[in-house]
Motif scaffolding. Structure first.
Motif, PDB file in Angstrom:
ATOM      1  N   TRP A 297      28.464  47.540  22.551  1.00 36.40           N
ATOM      2  CA  TRP A 297      28.111  48.030  23.894  1.00 36.40           C
ATOM      3  C   TRP A 297      27.102  47.099  24.552  1.00 36.40           C
ATOM      4  CZ3 TRP A 297      23.299  49.222  25.786  1.00 36.40           C
ATOM      5  CH2 TRP A 297      23.280  49.667  27.132  1.00 36.40           C
ATOM      6  N   LEU A 298      26.086  46.660  23.810  1.00 36.62           N
ATOM      7  CA  LEU A 298      25.068  45.782  24.380  1.00 36.62           C
ATOM      8  C   LEU A 298      25.661  44.476  24.855  1.00 36.62           C
ATOM      9  CD1 LEU A 298      22.019  45.359  24.930  1.00 36.62           C
ATOM     10  CD2 LEU A 298      21.882  44.283  22.661  1.00 36.62           C
TER      11      LEU A 298
ATOM     12  N   ALA B 176      20.563  42.890  17.221  1.00 34.97           N
ATOM     13  CA  ALA B 176      21.328  42.488  18.398  1.00 34.97           C
ATOM     14  C   ALA B 176      20.415  42.293  19.599  1.00 34.97           C
ATOM     15  CB  ALA B 176      22.402  43.524  18.711  1.00 34.97           C
ATOM     16  N   VAL B 177      19.420  43.143  19.720  1.00 34.41           N
ATOM     17  CA  VAL B 177      18.458  42.997  20.816  1.00 34.41           C
ATOM     18  C   VAL B 177      17.703  41.681  20.663  1.00 34.41           C
ATOM     19  CG1 VAL B 177      16.363  43.956  21.869  1.00 34.41           C
ATOM     20  CG2 VAL B 177      18.217  45.484  21.140  1.00 34.41           C
TER      21      VAL B 177
ATOM     22  N   SER C 122      14.771  47.411  36.549  1.00 37.55           N
ATOM     23  CA  SER C 122      16.104  47.574  37.110  1.00 37.55           C
ATOM     24  C   SER C 122      17.054  48.009  36.017  1.00 37.55           C
ATOM     25  CB  SER C 122      16.585  46.232  37.701  1.00 37.55           C
ATOM     26  OG  SER C 122      15.711  45.817  38.726  1.00 37.55           O
ATOM     27  N   ARG C 123      17.879  49.000  36.298  1.00 37.58           N
ATOM     28  CA  ARG C 123      18.859  49.430  35.313  1.00 37.58           C
ATOM     29  C   ARG C 123      19.873  48.329  35.108  1.00 37.58           C
ATOM     30  NH1 ARG C 123      20.473  55.670  35.316  1.00 37.58           N
ATOM     31  NH2 ARG C 123      18.391  56.513  35.077  1.00 37.58           N
ATOM     32  N   GLY C 124      20.163  48.073  33.810  1.00 39.63           N
ATOM     33  CA  GLY C 124      21.160  47.075  33.493  1.00 39.63           C
ATOM     34  C   GLY C 124      20.636  45.655  33.523  1.00 39.63           C
ATOM     35  N   SER C 125      19.309  45.449  33.658  1.00 37.13           N
ATOM     36  CA  SER C 125      18.782  44.097  33.662  1.00 37.13           C
ATOM     37  C   SER C 125      18.968  43.467  32.293  1.00 37.13           C
ATOM     38  CB  SER C 125      17.307  44.109  34.041  1.00 37.13           C
ATOM     39  OG  SER C 125      16.564  44.894  33.135  1.00 37.13           O
ATOM     40  N   GLY C 126      19.143  42.145  32.262  1.00 38.39           N
ATOM     41  CA  GLY C 126      19.370  41.456  31.005  1.00 38.39           C
ATOM     42  C   GLY C 126      18.717  40.100  31.021  1.00 38.39           C
ATOM     43  N   PRO C 127      18.893  39.341  29.941  1.00 38.13           N
ATOM     44  CA  PRO C 127      18.201  38.073  29.821  1.00 38.13           C
ATOM     45  C   PRO C 127      18.755  36.953  30.683  1.00 38.13           C
ATOM     46  CG  PRO C 127      19.619  38.417  27.929  1.00 38.13           C
ATOM     47  CD  PRO C 127      19.688  39.668  28.753  1.00 38.13           C
ATOM     48  N   ALA C 128      19.980  37.081  31.156  1.00 38.10           N
ATOM     49  CA  ALA C 128      20.614  35.990  31.890  1.00 38.10           C
ATOM     50  C   ALA C 128      20.099  35.947  33.321  1.00 38.10           C
ATOM     51  CB  ALA C 128      22.130  36.138  31.867  1.00 38.10           C
TER      52      ALA C 128
END
Length: 225
Positions: free
Chosen positions: A220-221, A118-119, A18-24
């Motif tokens: 940005w991240l 940062a990643v 999914s575009r924009g998926s993140g760890p939260a």
């Protein structure tokens, strides 16, 4: 320590991330990075290798022109200077001389180390997907002390296989070929204008985000996540 992973096709046909998926509460964050002119400025070392190849073979090579258009695979550049029947041989010779000539002169691009950090700080992992020969790409990261998995010998849409297999949701590069690879993988295409492609070219190719360089990636991240 850089880990080289052979370029392989993923088993089956995994769904794109999914575009924009993140760890939260979502999928684990995986961010792909291009290498030349995205994470590292390899122009001095590459120029030295082409200068040496020209001296060794007696074939004139405009090495300033070569380093002004980094991105595509080595063989795509060599065909401009050598007959097709000699390109494979010249590619092998170039790759053999590369460790001794190209690693030490290469420097990280501004913000590169911080971008990868940062990643990791966000609980994610970074993977370098590059058209460069994988073992030589890994030598660059080891020399600079940047930790990331390395997948080499992939270009443009060919990068999508590695990105999809690792479920990367973001791919960062400096070339329109990187943008095409990100889009083919269903990843967010983040472009930096530190390579041979102008902002307008990157935007026309379909970049979702355009940054001046990797110093802008960390803030940005944070916003993206």
């Amino acid at each position: 320590m850089a880990v080289v992973t052979p370029a392989t096709q993923p088993a089956g046909n995994p769904s794109p991330p999914s575009r924009g998926s993140g760890p939260a509460g979502g999928p684990a964050l995986v961010v792909g990075f291009d290498l030349d002119m995205t994470l590292i400025d390899s122009r001095p070392g590459i120029k030295a290798c082409y200068d040496a190849l020209a001296a060794e073979t007696g074939v004139p090579i405009d090495t300033e022109l070569v380093v002004s258009r980094l991105g595509p695979p080595l063989v795509d550049e060599l065909v401009n200077w050598f007959p097709a029947e000699h390109v494979a041989e010249m590619a092998d010779r170039y790759r053999a001389m590369y460790p001794a000539m190209a690693i030490a002169p290469t420097r990280e691009m501004p913000g590169a180390r911080e971008a990868v950090a940062a990643v990791r700080a966000a609980g994610g992992r970074a993977v370098v997907v590059t058209a460069k020969y994988g073992p030589n790409a890994a030598l660059h990261l080891a020399h600079l002390g940047i930790e990331a998995e390395v997948v080499g010998d992939l270009w443009a849409e060919g990068k999508a296989s590695a990105l999809r297999e690792r479920r990367a949701s973001v791919y960062v590069g400096d070339h329109v070929g990187d943008v095409r690879g990100a889009r083919a993988a269903g990843a967010l295409a983040v472009a930096v204008t530190t390579g041979p492609c102008a902002e307008a070219e990157l935007r026309e190719a379909g970049a979702d985000v355009i940054l001046p360089d990797l110093t802008a990636f960390t803030p940005w991240l944070a916003t993206h996540l």
